[in-house]
Design a protein around this motif. Structure first.
Motif: not given
Length: 246
Positions: A51, A54-58, A60-61, A235-236, A239, A242
């Motif tokens: 994962e 990728h810069t989105s998706g569950s 990350i949380e 983008e990475q 992230l 963040e």
């Protein structure tokens, strides 16, 4: 199944699909003297290794919730395992926690390129740190591997990383490698032509001369172009910032 065959399968699964000798063989890789437990892999590797690009998706949380549990012991264990999955997760977590003392471990992994599917994440981590040591590792990688067109490793991603860093630092590292980069692309084109001729000969023997000529015509008409793109790494980096600041 004999032992040698099983060892080959294990190496392939770990990402050691191309074994090669290099000028970096003398460098000592960080390696564990123990096996990672299933529980450890289930917690730190399986949820993330596919994962992180990728810069989105569950995921990350999930990563944010685990951040306080990330320790140097965890990242060292991941980086010391001979597998692309564990090493990439280890490098990524190391960056999130700002373990700059592990830069040399990641740098040696990058230079030796013992496993595939990892160099792009190492380069990302080094762009995130963006200091002289990490930039030196990127330049050193390109100095060597741009002269190895037969090794389809992470030359493109490392070049893109330098383009990105030049843009934010006002430096000019990319241009130092431009001539050799273009030569590598041309050499790869020549290698491809030789391989295409070899493939055409096999097609000729199996399917006839007409099919072989059709194959060569199709491949000869293909024009290889590669445009270095920094969108992914930009983008990475956002992230990673963040995740570090969470």
């Amino acid at each position: 199944m004999n032992e040698n065959r099983q060892n080959e399968i294990n190496l392939h699964s770990a990402g050691a699909t191309v074994r090669h000798r290099s000028d970096f063989d003398h460098l000592k890789s960080h390696k564990n003297d123990f096996e990672l437990s299933k529980e450890f892999i289930d917690q730190w590797v399986l949820p993330f290794y596919m994962e992180m690009r990728h810069t989105s998706g569950s995921w990350i949380e999930d990563m944010k919730q685990l951040k306080d549990e990330i320790t140097e012991e965890v990242t060292l264990a991941l980086l010391g395992d001979f597998n692309w999955r564990t090493r990439t997760v280890g490098a990524y977590l190391s960056a999130i926690k700002n373990y700059e003392n592990q830069i040399d471990i990641i740098g040696v992994h990058l230079l030796k390129s013992e496993v595939c599917y990892a160099g792009d994440l190492y380069a990302l981590v080094f762009a995130f740190y963006n200091n002289q040591k990490t930039i030196d590792y990127l330049n050193q990688y390109l100095d060597y591997y741009l002269q190895k067109p037969q090794l389809y490793f992470d030359q493109e991603r490392v070049m893109e990383t330098l383009v990105y860093l030049d843009g934010i630092n006002g430096t000019n590292n990319y241009s130092k490698h431009l001539t050799q980069w273009e030569k590598m692309l041309q050499d790869r084109h020549e290698i491809s032509k030789i391989r295409n001729l070899q493939t055409a000969e096999i097609i000729k023997q199996q399917e006839g001369k007409v099919k072989a000529e059709e194959f060569l015509k199709a491949t000869n008409n293909f024009k290889f172009k590669y445009n270095l793109d920094t969108e992914w790494i930009t983008e990475q980096i956002h992230l990673l910032k963040e995740l570090r600041e969470f």
